[in-house]
Motif scaffolding. Structure first.
Motif, PDB file in Angstrom:
ATOM      1  N   GLU A   1      -0.911   8.223  -9.944  1.00  0.00           N
ATOM      2  CA  GLU A   1      -1.934   8.475  -8.925  1.00  0.00           C
ATOM      3  C   GLU A   1      -2.483   7.157  -8.380  1.00  0.00           C
ATOM      4  OE1 GLU A   1      -6.532  10.044  -8.661  1.00  0.00           O
ATOM      5  OE2 GLU A   1      -5.264  10.869 -10.251  1.00  0.00           O
ATOM      6  N   ALA A   2      -2.735   6.188  -9.279  1.00  0.00           N
ATOM      7  CA  ALA A   2      -3.235   4.884  -8.839  1.00  0.00           C
ATOM      8  C   ALA A   2      -2.215   4.207  -7.933  1.00  0.00           C
ATOM      9  CB  ALA A   2      -3.543   4.007 -10.053  1.00  0.00           C
ATOM     10  N   HIS A   3      -0.955   4.223  -8.342  1.00  0.00           N
ATOM     11  CA  HIS A   3       0.097   3.635  -7.509  1.00  0.00           C
ATOM     12  C   HIS A   3       0.125   4.293  -6.126  1.00  0.00           C
ATOM     13  CE1 HIS A   3       4.069   4.017  -5.662  1.00  0.00           C
ATOM     14  NE2 HIS A   3       4.186   2.731  -5.947  1.00  0.00           N
ATOM     15  N   ASP A   4       0.114   5.627  -6.116  1.00  0.00           N
ATOM     16  CA  ASP A   4       0.214   6.339  -4.845  1.00  0.00           C
ATOM     17  C   ASP A   4      -0.973   6.038  -3.936  1.00  0.00           C
ATOM     18  OD1 ASP A   4       2.571   7.369  -5.812  1.00  0.00           O
ATOM     19  OD2 ASP A   4       1.789   9.383  -6.175  1.00  0.00           O
ATOM     20  N   TYR A   5      -2.153   5.884  -4.547  1.00  0.00           N
ATOM     21  CA  TYR A   5      -3.335   5.555  -3.750  1.00  0.00           C
ATOM     22  C   TYR A   5      -3.193   4.157  -3.138  1.00  0.00           C
ATOM     23  CZ  TYR A   5      -7.987   4.272  -2.336  1.00  0.00           C
ATOM     24  OH  TYR A   5      -9.045   3.821  -1.596  1.00  0.00           O
ATOM     25  N   PHE A   6      -2.804   3.171  -3.950  1.00  0.00           N
ATOM     26  CA  PHE A   6      -2.648   1.819  -3.424  1.00  0.00           C
ATOM     27  C   PHE A   6      -1.559   1.768  -2.344  1.00  0.00           C
ATOM     28  CE2 PHE A   6      -4.482   0.254  -7.606  1.00  0.00           C
ATOM     29  CZ  PHE A   6      -5.692  -0.112  -7.050  1.00  0.00           C
ATOM     30  N   ALA A   7      -0.485   2.519  -2.552  1.00  0.00           N
ATOM     31  CA  ALA A   7       0.581   2.558  -1.533  1.00  0.00           C
ATOM     32  C   ALA A   7       0.043   3.130  -0.225  1.00  0.00           C
ATOM     33  CB  ALA A   7       1.772   3.369  -2.046  1.00  0.00           C
ATOM     34  N   ASP A   8      -0.787   4.169  -0.321  1.00  0.00           N
ATOM     35  CA  ASP A   8      -1.374   4.763   0.877  1.00  0.00           C
ATOM     36  C   ASP A   8      -2.289   3.763   1.585  1.00  0.00           C
ATOM     37  OD1 ASP A   8      -2.213   7.074   2.645  1.00  0.00           O
ATOM     38  OD2 ASP A   8      -4.138   6.576   1.716  1.00  0.00           O
ATOM     39  N   VAL A   9      -3.115   3.045   0.805  1.00  0.00           N
ATOM     40  CA  VAL A   9      -3.993   2.027   1.403  1.00  0.00           C
ATOM     41  C   VAL A   9      -3.152   0.975   2.108  1.00  0.00           C
ATOM     42  CG1 VAL A   9      -5.588   0.128   0.883  1.00  0.00           C
ATOM     43  CG2 VAL A   9      -5.945   2.373  -0.163  1.00  0.00           C
ATOM     44  N   LEU A  10      -2.109   0.505   1.453  1.00  0.00           N
ATOM     45  CA  LEU A  10      -1.273  -0.538   2.055  1.00  0.00           C
ATOM     46  C   LEU A  10      -0.577  -0.045   3.321  1.00  0.00           C
ATOM     47  CD1 LEU A  10       0.187  -2.119  -1.196  1.00  0.00           C
ATOM     48  CD2 LEU A  10      -1.422  -3.189   0.400  1.00  0.00           C
ATOM     49  N   ARG A  11      -0.171   1.223   3.351  1.00  0.00           N
ATOM     50  CA  ARG A  11       0.414   1.773   4.573  1.00  0.00           C
ATOM     51  C   ARG A  11      -0.612   1.778   5.711  1.00  0.00           C
ATOM     52  NH1 ARG A  11       3.691   4.821   0.999  1.00  0.00           N
ATOM     53  NH2 ARG A  11       2.042   6.350   0.637  1.00  0.00           N
TER      54      ARG A  11
ATOM     55  N   ALA B   1       2.470  -1.672  -4.237  1.00  0.00           N
ATOM     56  CA  ALA B   1       1.451  -0.918  -4.976  1.00  0.00           C
ATOM     57  C   ALA B   1       1.608  -1.103  -6.484  1.00  0.00           C
ATOM     58  CB  ALA B   1       1.524   0.561  -4.613  1.00  0.00           C
ATOM     59  N   TRP B   2       2.849  -1.183  -6.968  1.00  0.00           N
ATOM     60  CA  TRP B   2       3.042  -1.431  -8.407  1.00  0.00           C
ATOM     61  C   TRP B   2       2.544  -2.822  -8.787  1.00  0.00           C
ATOM     62  CZ3 TRP B   2       2.994   2.381 -11.333  1.00  0.00           C
ATOM     63  CH2 TRP B   2       3.713   3.555 -11.092  1.00  0.00           C
ATOM     64  N   ILE B   3       2.663  -3.776  -7.872  1.00  0.00           N
ATOM     65  CA  ILE B   3       2.149  -5.118  -8.151  1.00  0.00           C
ATOM     66  C   ILE B   3       0.624  -5.084  -8.233  1.00  0.00           C
ATOM     67  CG2 ILE B   3       2.018  -7.503  -7.295  1.00  0.00           C
ATOM     68  CD1 ILE B   3       4.846  -7.024  -6.096  1.00  0.00           C
ATOM     69  N   PHE B   4      -0.012  -4.249  -7.429  1.00  0.00           N
ATOM     70  CA  PHE B   4      -1.462  -4.067  -7.531  1.00  0.00           C
ATOM     71  C   PHE B   4      -1.832  -3.526  -8.908  1.00  0.00           C
ATOM     72  CE2 PHE B   4      -1.779  -5.144  -3.252  1.00  0.00           C
ATOM     73  CZ  PHE B   4      -3.067  -5.045  -2.780  1.00  0.00           C
ATOM     74  N   VAL B   5      -1.106  -2.504  -9.362  1.00  0.00           N
ATOM     75  CA  VAL B   5      -1.375  -1.928 -10.684  1.00  0.00           C
ATOM     76  C   VAL B   5      -1.197  -2.997 -11.760  1.00  0.00           C
ATOM     77  CG1 VAL B   5      -0.555  -0.254 -12.396  1.00  0.00           C
ATOM     78  CG2 VAL B   5      -0.794   0.431  -9.998  1.00  0.00           C
ATOM     79  N   ALA B   6      -0.130  -3.776 -11.665  1.00  0.00           N
ATOM     80  CA  ALA B   6       0.112  -4.842 -12.644  1.00  0.00           C
ATOM     81  C   ALA B   6      -1.017  -5.873 -12.619  1.00  0.00           C
ATOM     82  CB  ALA B   6       1.457  -5.518 -12.356  1.00  0.00           C
ATOM     83  N   GLY B   7      -1.534  -6.161 -11.426  1.00  0.00           N
ATOM     84  CA  GLY B   7      -2.642  -7.117 -11.315  1.00  0.00           C
ATOM     85  C   GLY B   7      -3.892  -6.631 -12.021  1.00  0.00           C
TER      86      GLY B   7
END
Length: 199
Positions: free
Chosen positions: A131-141, A159-165
Motif C-alpha cells: 500500500e505504501a509503495h502504491d501510494y508513493f507511485a501514485d504521488v510520483l505519477r 516508489a520502492w526507493i522511497f520505501v527503502a529510504g
C-alpha cells in the motif's frame, strides 16, 4: 500520563488517547519490549479498558502503523494541496518525519523484525508495504504529470526507493548513526537531482 485514570471520555477520544500513548511507547521501546500495562499507564487507563478497544497487543500495534501512515499521507496531501504537486512532494523527507514525531520508520523496522515469528503480522506488513509503495507511485505519477519530475523516470520503481529510504531513516535512528542529518540532506538532494533531471 496523557490522561487521568477514571476520567470519562467518549469512546473515540479514549481510543485516540490509547493510540497516541501506544505510538510513544512503541517508539521508545519496541513491539517486543513494550507491554500493554505500560501503554495503559501512559494513556491513563486500565488494561481492561485498553482491551475493550484493542483485542491484543498485535491489534494495537497494527492500529498504530495505520495511524502513523495516515498522518504521513495527510501531511503529503496537505503539502501538495498548498504548493502544487510539482513542489509539495519535496517538503516531505527525514527531517519532516522527525518534526512530525511520526514513527512509521521505527514501526516498520519493528514489524519486519517481528514478522518472521508472527504469520498474521507478516501478512499485514506485506499488504501495508505494498500500500505504501502504491501510494508513493501514485504521488510520483501526479508529480510527473505536473512536470515536477523527469518523464523518463519510472514511478513504480522510484516508489520502492522511497520505501527503502524510510527504512534507512529507521536504521539511523535505531543505531544512532551511521547516517546523520547532513547525510540525509545529501541523499535527498541527489535523489531530487536524479528525479528532476536537474544538472
Amino acid at each position: 500520563m496523557s490522561g487521568q485514570a477514571g476520567a470519562r471520555l467518549p469512546a473515540a477520544e479514549r481510543r485516540a488517547a490509547i493510540l497516541n500513548a501506544a505510538l510513544m511507547v512503541f517508539a521508545e521501546r519496541s513491539y517486543a519490549g513494550a507491554t500493554t500495562a505500560q501503554i495503559a499507564r501512559q494513556a491513563g487507563v486500565s488494561e481492561p479498558i485498553l482491551y475493550r478497544h484493542f483485542a491484543s497487543k498485535r491489534n494495537l500495534y497494527i492500529a498504530c502503523l495505520d495511524e502513523a501512515w495516515q498522518r504521513i499521507r495527510m501531511r503529503i496531501e496537505a503539502e501538495i494541496d498548498n504548493r502544487g504537486a510539482a513542489e509539495g512532494w519535496r517538503a516531505v523527507g527525514p527531517a519532516t518525519l522527525r518534526e512530525m514525531k511520526v514513527v512509521v520508520p521505527s514501526l516498520w523496522m519493528q514489524a519486519i523484525t517481528e514478522a518472521g515469528e508472527d504469520a498474521e503480522l507478516r501478512n499485514y506488513v506485506r499488504r501495508h508495504m505494498r500500500e505504501a509503495h502504491d501510494y508513493f507511485a501514485d504521488v510520483l505519477r501526479r508529480v510527473q504529470a505536473a512536470g515536477g519530475i523527469d518523464g523518463d523516470r519510472d514511478p513504480e520503481v522510484e516508489a520502492w526507493i522511497f520505501v527503502a529510504g524510510i527504512l534507512l531513516v529507521s536504521l539511523a535512528d535505531r543505531l544512532g548513526g551511521p547516517l546523520g542529518p547532513d547525510d540525509f540532506e545529501a541523499i535527498k538532494r541527489e535523489r531530487l537531482r536524479w528525479l528532476t533531471g536537474e544538472a
